[in-house]
Motif scaffolding. Structure first.
Motif, PDB file in Angstrom:
ATOM      1  N   LEU A   9       0.820  -1.080   0.011  1.00 47.46           N
ATOM      2  CA  LEU A   9       0.105  -0.062  -0.018  1.00 47.46           C
ATOM      3  C   LEU A   9       1.017   1.276   0.023  1.00 47.46           C
ATOM      4  N   ILE A  10       2.092   1.157   0.403  1.00 52.25           N
ATOM      5  CA  ILE A  10       2.989   2.083   0.345  1.00 52.25           C
ATOM      6  C   ILE A  10       3.155   2.679  -0.859  1.00 52.25           C
ATOM      7  N   GLY A  11       3.670   1.941  -1.977  1.00 51.02           N
ATOM      8  CA  GLY A  11       3.673   2.298  -3.225  1.00 51.02           C
ATOM      9  C   GLY A  11       2.751   2.804  -4.033  1.00 51.02           C
ATOM     10  N   LYS A  12       1.142   2.361  -3.648  1.00 49.61           N
ATOM     11  CA  LYS A  12       0.051   2.657  -4.439  1.00 49.61           C
ATOM     12  C   LYS A  12      -0.094   4.064  -3.674  1.00 49.61           C
ATOM     13  N   ALA A  13       0.141   4.389  -2.295  1.00 53.08           N
ATOM     14  CA  ALA A  13       0.004   5.606  -1.597  1.00 53.08           C
ATOM     15  C   ALA A  13       0.735   6.686  -2.317  1.00 53.08           C
ATOM     16  N   LEU A  14       2.180   6.596  -2.428  1.00 52.92           N
ATOM     17  CA  LEU A  14       3.106   7.394  -3.182  1.00 52.92           C
ATOM     18  C   LEU A  14       2.756   7.625  -4.654  1.00 52.92           C
ATOM     19  N   LYS A  15       2.474   6.669  -5.318  1.00 51.06           N
ATOM     20  CA  LYS A  15       2.017   6.846  -6.597  1.00 51.06           C
ATOM     21  C   LYS A  15       0.918   7.776  -6.906  1.00 51.06           C
ATOM     22  N   GLY A  18       2.238  11.131  -7.010  1.00 50.72           N
ATOM     23  CA  GLY A  18       3.209  11.554  -8.216  1.00 50.72           C
ATOM     24  C   GLY A  18       4.687  11.193  -8.129  1.00 50.72           C
ATOM     25  N   VAL A  19       4.948  10.495  -6.976  1.00 50.09           N
ATOM     26  CA  VAL A  19       6.384   9.891  -6.824  1.00 50.09           C
ATOM     27  C   VAL A  19       6.801   9.113  -8.015  1.00 50.09           C
ATOM     28  N   ASP A  20       7.906   9.237  -8.716  1.00 46.14           N
ATOM     29  CA  ASP A  20       8.350   8.552  -9.671  1.00 46.14           C
ATOM     30  C   ASP A  20       9.754   8.025  -9.347  1.00 46.14           C
ATOM     31  N   THR A  21      10.402   8.241  -8.425  1.00 42.59           N
ATOM     32  CA  THR A  21      11.736   7.646  -8.121  1.00 42.59           C
ATOM     33  C   THR A  21      11.893   7.542  -6.417  1.00 42.59           C
ATOM     34  N   VAL A  22      12.640   6.370  -6.166  1.00 40.36           N
ATOM     35  CA  VAL A  22      12.737   6.081  -4.878  1.00 40.36           C
ATOM     36  C   VAL A  22      14.308   5.503  -4.728  1.00 40.36           C
ATOM     37  N   PHE A  23      15.135   5.962  -3.578  1.00 44.36           N
ATOM     38  CA  PHE A  23      16.365   5.820  -3.438  1.00 44.36           C
ATOM     39  C   PHE A  23      16.357   4.786  -2.259  1.00 44.36           C
ATOM     40  N   TYR A  24      17.085   3.767  -2.110  1.00 38.36           N
ATOM     41  CA  TYR A  24      17.072   2.712  -1.008  1.00 38.36           C
ATOM     42  C   TYR A  24      18.333   1.727  -1.009  1.00 38.36           C
ATOM     43  N   LEU A  25      18.552   1.097  -0.090  1.00 37.19           N
ATOM     44  CA  LEU A  25      19.382  -0.227   0.223  1.00 37.19           C
ATOM     45  C   LEU A  25      18.571  -1.126   0.688  1.00 37.19           C
ATOM     46  N   MET A  26      18.532  -2.340  -0.224  1.00 37.37           N
ATOM     47  CA  MET A  26      17.835  -3.439   0.203  1.00 37.37           C
ATOM     48  C   MET A  26      17.816  -4.020   1.475  1.00 37.37           C
ATOM     49  N   GLY A  27      17.029  -4.500   2.124  1.00 35.89           N
ATOM     50  CA  GLY A  27      17.262  -5.235   3.501  1.00 35.89           C
ATOM     51  C   GLY A  27      16.153  -5.416   4.244  1.00 35.89           C
ATOM     52  N   GLY A  28      15.983  -6.428   5.211  1.00 37.99           N
ATOM     53  CA  GLY A  28      14.763  -6.635   5.735  1.00 37.99           C
ATOM     54  C   GLY A  28      14.351  -5.557   6.730  1.00 37.99           C
ATOM     55  N   PRO A  29      13.241  -5.306   6.960  1.00 37.88           N
ATOM     56  CA  PRO A  29      11.913  -5.631   6.112  1.00 37.88           C
ATOM     57  C   PRO A  29      11.529  -5.180   5.171  1.00 37.88           C
ATOM     58  N   ASN A  30      12.430  -4.247   4.299  1.00 40.65           N
ATOM     59  CA  ASN A  30      11.903  -3.450   3.121  1.00 40.65           C
ATOM     60  C   ASN A  30      11.720  -4.022   1.747  1.00 40.65           C
ATOM     61  N   PHE A  31      11.971  -5.073   1.849  1.00 39.05           N
ATOM     62  CA  PHE A  31      12.095  -6.184   0.584  1.00 39.05           C
ATOM     63  C   PHE A  31      10.785  -5.692  -0.066  1.00 39.05           C
ATOM     64  N   HIS A  58      17.831  14.062  -0.934  1.00 37.78           N
ATOM     65  CA  HIS A  58      18.071  15.439  -0.949  1.00 37.78           C
ATOM     66  C   HIS A  58      18.016  16.113  -2.239  1.00 37.78           C
ATOM     67  N   GLY A  59      19.224  15.649  -2.999  1.00 42.43           N
ATOM     68  CA  GLY A  59      19.291  16.327  -4.348  1.00 42.43           C
ATOM     69  C   GLY A  59      17.925  16.219  -5.094  1.00 42.43           C
ATOM     70  N   TYR A  60      17.255  15.129  -5.252  1.00 42.48           N
ATOM     71  CA  TYR A  60      16.180  15.018  -6.168  1.00 42.48           C
ATOM     72  C   TYR A  60      15.235  16.037  -5.723  1.00 42.48           C
ATOM     73  N   ALA A  61      14.974  16.477  -4.322  1.00 48.77           N
ATOM     74  CA  ALA A  61      14.116  17.191  -3.608  1.00 48.77           C
ATOM     75  C   ALA A  61      14.383  18.644  -4.364  1.00 48.77           C
ATOM     76  N   ARG A  62      15.685  18.928  -4.153  1.00 52.95           N
ATOM     77  CA  ARG A  62      16.319  20.382  -4.481  1.00 52.95           C
ATOM     78  C   ARG A  62      15.867  20.661  -6.244  1.00 52.95           C
ATOM     79  N   VAL A  63      16.240  19.540  -7.009  1.00 52.59           N
ATOM     80  CA  VAL A  63      16.102  19.596  -8.594  1.00 52.59           C
ATOM     81  C   VAL A  63      14.521  19.716  -9.014  1.00 52.59           C
ATOM     82  N   SER A  64      13.850  18.761  -8.173  1.00 54.67           N
ATOM     83  CA  SER A  64      12.425  18.478  -8.512  1.00 54.67           C
ATOM     84  C   SER A  64      11.547  19.500  -8.040  1.00 54.67           C
ATOM     85  N   GLY A  65      11.848  19.863  -6.892  1.00 52.39           N
ATOM     86  CA  GLY A  65      11.048  20.699  -6.086  1.00 52.39           C
ATOM     87  C   GLY A  65       9.876  19.838  -5.104  1.00 52.39           C
ATOM     88  N   LYS A  66      10.002  18.365  -5.566  1.00 54.97           N
ATOM     89  CA  LYS A  66       8.962  17.564  -4.814  1.00 54.97           C
ATOM     90  C   LYS A  66       9.831  16.865  -3.809  1.00 54.97           C
TER      91      LYS A  66
END
Length: 238
Positions: A9-15, A18-31, A58-66
């Motif tokens: 539901l997290i992806g559905k809510a952020l979609k 208008g969210v189009d990009t996410v930055f992450y490092l894989m691991g439990g429990p965020n798989f 942070h950089g994405y926010a400055r460039v996109s304003g989102k």
């Protein structure tokens, strides 16, 4: 309607936001969180250290304003986001920081990588909170996005316990926000305070303007330029 894991539901809510990009490092429990983003067509960028995920957001926010979105695994994974999150908060950059955490059912039992991540992030964010009810996942993720964006922008930390993320939810029973948030307003200055400020500037012998993040995030650069050119005052930005 179909039954899904709360993590999806997290992806559905952020979609919806208008969210189009996410930055992450894989691991439990965020798989499953990342899988949910990919299911929604959101671009997921895997890094090699969580600090890079926060700084990229942070950089994405400055460039996109989102708001930039970053995700860390529980315990040390989420704590590695801290430096980047703190830097973004100082810069007034809107960010939604998602951290996996130990199961609620195992709190205070020395569970794997258990640490109070909400208390850790509270001093360096605009808001830090934990989601306990799987059905409220869309509503509260939306709230986090809105709080990060509105007024004085900043970072919002959302703690996501493993047992909440893995809870099955009927999509029809999930709490979805009604309508869209209002467009961010740009409040007008108090006339009396503006008059007093102009009097001080007029009396100053060597005035200088230091323009900060407020001009950037409110998109007030046109007004700043007009003022500088009319007053003929030297300026620099932070």
């Amino acid at each position: 309607m179909a039954q899904v894991l709360a993590s999806q539901l997290i992806g559905k809510a952020l979609k919806q936001r208008g969210v189009d990009t996410v930055f992450y490092l894989m691991g439990g429990p965020n798989f499953d969180i990342i899988n949910g983003f990919q299911d929604e067509g959101i671009r997921t960028i895997d890094v090699r250290h969580e600090q890079a995920a926060a700084m990229a957001a942070h950089g994405y926010a400055r460039v996109s304003g989102k708001p930039g979105i970053c995700v860390g695994a529980s315990g040390p994974g989420t704590l590695n986001l801290l430096t980047g999150v703190y830097n973004a908060q100082l810069d007034l950059a809107p960010m939604v920081v998602l951290g996996g955490s130990s199961s609620v059912g195992q709190f205070q039992m020395d569970a794997f990588q258990e640490v109070d991540q909400v208390a850790t992030f509270a001093p360096v964010t605009k808001w830090a909170f934990r989601i306990y009810d799987a059905k409220r996942m869309p509503e509260l993720i939306n709230t986090a996005y809105r709080v990060a964006s509105k007024g004085r922008p900043g970072a919002v930390y959302v703690d996501l316990p493993g047992d909440v993320l893995y809870t099955p939810v009927e999509e029809g029973e999930a709490v979805w926000p009604k309508g869209q948030p209002l467009t961010a307003a740009r409040p007008a200055g108090e006339p009396a305070i503006l008059e007093a400020a102009m009097d001080l500037i007029a009396q100053a012998q060597r005035p200088v303007v230091i323009a900060g993040g407020g001009v950037f995030w409110s998109q007030g650069w046109g007004e700043l330029q007009s003022f500088i050119e009319a007053a003929n005052i030297p300026f620099f930005t932070t």
